[in-house]
Scaffold this active site. Structure first.
Site, PDB file in Angstrom:
ATOM      1  N   ASP A 157      -0.636  -4.834   3.211  1.00 42.40           N
ATOM      2  CA  ASP A 157      -1.166  -3.711   3.782  1.00 42.40           C
ATOM      3  C   ASP A 157      -0.526  -3.691   5.213  1.00 42.40           C
ATOM      4  O   ASP A 157      -0.832  -4.407   6.140  1.00 42.40           O
ATOM      5  CB  ASP A 157      -2.658  -3.858   3.829  1.00 42.40           C
ATOM      6  CG  ASP A 157      -3.246  -2.494   4.345  1.00 42.40           C
ATOM      7  OD1 ASP A 157      -2.654  -1.819   4.988  1.00 42.40           O
ATOM      8  OD2 ASP A 157      -4.304  -2.033   4.067  1.00 42.40           O
TER       9      ASP A 157
ATOM     10  N   ILE B 228      -0.895  -1.552   7.852  1.00 42.37           N
ATOM     11  CA  ILE B 228      -1.933  -1.371   8.717  1.00 42.37           C
ATOM     12  C   ILE B 228      -3.224  -1.070   8.123  1.00 42.37           C
ATOM     13  O   ILE B 228      -3.349  -0.229   7.392  1.00 42.37           O
ATOM     14  CB  ILE B 228      -1.593  -0.328   9.649  1.00 42.37           C
ATOM     15  CG1 ILE B 228      -0.299  -0.260  10.297  1.00 42.37           C
ATOM     16  CG2 ILE B 228      -2.801  -0.089  10.800  1.00 42.37           C
ATOM     17  CD1 ILE B 228       0.023   1.111  11.286  1.00 42.37           C
ATOM     18  N   ASP B 229      -4.278  -2.172   8.388  1.00 39.70           N
ATOM     19  CA  ASP B 229      -5.345  -2.019   7.557  1.00 39.70           C
ATOM     20  C   ASP B 229      -6.416  -1.588   8.750  1.00 39.70           C
ATOM     21  O   ASP B 229      -6.371  -2.230   9.793  1.00 39.70           O
ATOM     22  CB  ASP B 229      -5.956  -3.247   6.824  1.00 39.70           C
ATOM     23  CG  ASP B 229      -7.119  -3.107   6.092  1.00 39.70           C
ATOM     24  OD1 ASP B 229      -7.263  -2.288   5.109  1.00 39.70           O
ATOM     25  OD2 ASP B 229      -8.232  -3.537   6.365  1.00 39.70           O
TER      26      ASP B 229
ATOM     27  N   GLU C 271       0.871  -1.128   0.085  1.00 40.66           N
ATOM     28  CA  GLU C 271       0.075   0.178   0.030  1.00 40.66           C
ATOM     29  C   GLU C 271       0.997   1.417   0.084  1.00 40.66           C
ATOM     30  O   GLU C 271       0.711   2.219  -0.718  1.00 40.66           O
ATOM     31  CB  GLU C 271      -0.920  -0.195   1.152  1.00 40.66           C
ATOM     32  CG  GLU C 271      -1.488   1.244   1.387  1.00 40.66           C
ATOM     33  CD  GLU C 271      -2.787   1.312   2.353  1.00 40.66           C
ATOM     34  OE1 GLU C 271      -2.502   0.560   3.328  1.00 40.66           O
ATOM     35  OE2 GLU C 271      -3.513   2.268   2.397  1.00 40.66           O
TER      36      GLU C 271
ATOM     37  N   THR D  27      -5.945   2.410   9.130  1.00 47.87           N
ATOM     38  CA  THR D  27      -5.181   3.359   9.644  1.00 47.87           C
ATOM     39  C   THR D  27      -5.846   4.477  10.392  1.00 47.87           C
ATOM     40  O   THR D  27      -5.439   4.939  11.363  1.00 47.87           O
ATOM     41  CB  THR D  27      -4.314   3.951   8.417  1.00 47.87           C
ATOM     42  OG1 THR D  27      -3.546   2.955   7.721  1.00 47.87           O
ATOM     43  CG2 THR D  27      -3.411   5.158   8.859  1.00 47.87           C
TER      44      THR D  27
ATOM     45  N   ASP E 174      -6.057  -4.443   0.758  1.00 48.72           N
ATOM     46  CA  ASP E 174      -7.085  -4.312   1.797  1.00 48.72           C
ATOM     47  C   ASP E 174      -7.794  -5.742   1.903  1.00 48.72           C
ATOM     48  O   ASP E 174      -8.325  -6.254   2.826  1.00 48.72           O
ATOM     49  CB  ASP E 174      -8.193  -3.344   1.460  1.00 48.72           C
ATOM     50  CG  ASP E 174      -7.555  -2.082   1.543  1.00 48.72           C
ATOM     51  OD1 ASP E 174      -6.873  -1.651   2.613  1.00 48.72           O
ATOM     52  OD2 ASP E 174      -8.092  -1.300   0.684  1.00 48.72           O
TER      53      ASP E 174
HETATM   54  C1  IPD Z   1      -8.984   1.328   4.543  1.00 48.10           C
HETATM   55  C2  IPD Z   1      -9.872   0.252   5.264  1.00 48.10           C
HETATM   56  C3  IPD Z   1     -11.172   0.988   5.684  1.00 48.10           C
HETATM   57  C4  IPD Z   1     -11.663   0.776   4.012  1.00 48.10           C
HETATM   58  C5  IPD Z   1     -10.712   1.893   3.172  1.00 48.10           C
HETATM   59  C6  IPD Z   1      -9.379   1.168   3.120  1.00 48.10           C
HETATM   60  P1  IPD Z   1      -6.328   1.331   5.017  1.00 48.10           P
HETATM   61  O1  IPD Z   1      -7.486   0.677   4.619  1.00 48.10           O
HETATM   62  O2  IPD Z   1      -9.721  -1.150   4.874  1.00 48.10           O
HETATM   63  O3  IPD Z   1     -11.801  -0.020   6.212  1.00 48.10           O
HETATM   64  O4  IPD Z   1     -13.111   1.498   4.302  1.00 48.10           O
HETATM   65  O5  IPD Z   1     -11.304   1.908   2.080  1.00 48.10           O
HETATM   66  O6  IPD Z   1      -8.651   1.980   2.279  1.00 48.10           O
HETATM   67  O7  IPD Z   1      -6.224   2.768   4.397  1.00 48.10           O
HETATM   68  O8  IPD Z   1      -6.744   1.636   6.592  1.00 48.10           O
HETATM   69  O9  IPD Z   1      -5.225   0.580   4.964  1.00 48.10           O
END
Ligand code: IPD
Length: 302
Positions: free
Chosen positions: A89, A91-92, A69, A94, A219
């Site tokens: 990813d 930190i999913d 990411e 963030t 994700d």
């Molecule tokens: C996000 C999370 C969030 C989702 C976003 C993603 P990130 O990933 O998964 O739940 O709604 O579309 O981008 O940016 O925290 O790795």
């Protein structure tokens, strides 16, 4: 058939190690930067964890490739080739991490010949290690996972996310999708703030379905195989075959439930992850057109 179990075990051990960095930063104040929208955040910890994961894997498997990411945010292209590829990813969730909302995950998928061989989702604060290997089942902390098998959408708990898009068209479609799913009707809608952990709830049977538009391959690539190996189904929101680059997904306990959700939700236009455009095509900064008119326009585009 090649056996990638050693890579899976290595992935699990480095996810566990990297979680120590995430957890020690979790309670601290963070310096937050914006990416594609006011709700698309990045911290120094996201970047640091991704660098450590990639360099640790490269030391052991120098010929492997990566889609990460934060590397993509820094300008690297998304190229899924036939080579062994780690999709990361760091930190999913963030936004959760920044706010100390206790659902954050390290998500790692591994593909060969563009097929996912295994997925790892480590929900760090909960200390839940979800993983699955193709053809070998899905597990959490070593215990087998099974999707609920629910076929009646009216008895489902559905998970979704609003995501980080904040333009009028995307918001209008996402909020009306929630309305439409509630009117199916379903038992309830939930959102944990991490697509990876959300989707793993379908693998546990705690939720019966998940849908999302606008997320990225990092994700959901790992959690997609976890759902499939737990006996669930994964498809595109238009009912076609799942494509991790399309930025649309439905994961469900059964094909019947997935199809019932696909029937009522709509997608907003988003460039594919493997296209060389990294922002949504909906009007930058939002449109001044009233929401109902935007929806009507979208209706005619479908
Ligand atoms: C996000 C999370 C969030 C989702 C976003 C993603 P990130 O990933 O998964 O739940 O709604 O579309 O981008 O940016 O925290 O790795």
């Amino acid at each position: 058939m090649a056996d990638w179990t050693n890579c899976l075990n290595f992935g699990i051990s480095i996810a566990k190690q990297a979680s120590e960095i995430v957890l020690s930063a979790f309670q601290q104040e963070k310096e937050v930067k914006l990416k594609s929208s006011p709700a698309d955040l990045v911290t120094e910890t996201d970047q640091r964890v991704e660098k450590i994961l990639i360099s640790t894997i490269k030391d052991k498997y120098p010929e492997h490739r990566f889609i990460g990411e934060e590397s993509v945010a820094a300008g690297e292209p998304v190229e899924l080739t036939d080579s062994p590829t780690w999709i990361i990813d760091p930190i999913d969730g963030t936004v959760n991490f920044v706010h100390r909302f206790p659902f954050v995950a390290i998500s790692i998928a591994f593909t060969v010949n563009k097929q996912t061989e295994f997925g790892i989702v480590y929900s760090c604060v909960e200390d839940k290690m979800f993983y699955a290997q193709r053809g070998r089942g899905a597990f959490v902390n070593g215990d087998p996972l099974h999707a609920s098998g629910q076929e009646d959408v009216r008895k489902c708990v559905v998970v979704t996310e609003i995501g980080s898009e904040r333009d009028d068209l995307a918001l209008s479609i996402m909020t009306s999708n929630i309305f439409r799913v509630l009117k199916l009707p379903v038992h309830g809608i939930r959102a944990l703030g991490t697509a990876a952990v959300d989707m793993c709830q379908v693998a546990t049977g705690g939720a019966d379905a998940y849908y999302h538009i606008g997320m990225h391959c990092w994700d959901i690539a790992a959690s997609a195989i976890i759902v499939q190996e737990a006996g669930g189904v994964v498809m595109d929101t238009d009912g076609s075959e799942f494509d991790m680059m399309s930025r649309r997904v439905i994961a469900a306990s059964s094909a019947a439930v997935a199809n019932d959700i696909a029937r009522v939700i709509k997608a907003f236009p988003c460039p594919r992850d493997d296209e060389d455009i990294r922002v949504c095509t909906s009007p930058a900064g939002g449109s001044s057109t009233p929401l109902h008119e935007e929806e009507e326009k979208e209706e005619t585009r479908k």
